[in-house]
Design a protein around this motif. Sequence first.
Motif: not given
Length: 91
Positions: A3-21
């Motif tokens: 998962l990435y933000t619109k501008n391409g910053r990566p995000l991590e998804v684990s167990g339905g929770t989204v985390y920043s880099r």
Amino acid sequence: MGLYTKNGRPLEVSGGTVYSRSGKAVGRIRSDKVYGPNGRYVGTITGGRLVHRSTDSAGISSSFAAANRAGSAQAHGAASAVWGDEPDIPD
């Protein structure tokens, strides 16, 4: 799930929770939307991107507590032309 933000910053998804880099909990996924720990709308997931859409921003969910995680070394992705704004997510 990548998962990435619109501008391409990566995000991590684990167990339905989204985390920043940096490993900070950004929010929880409910259907195709992400709501922050305070229950406020963060963004809508479309095509592997998290974008902030003012038309969706009236939604509120219940608040939650989530532990932060270790940071990620994922590289930025290319920006996307998908409709919406870059969500306000700290690195």
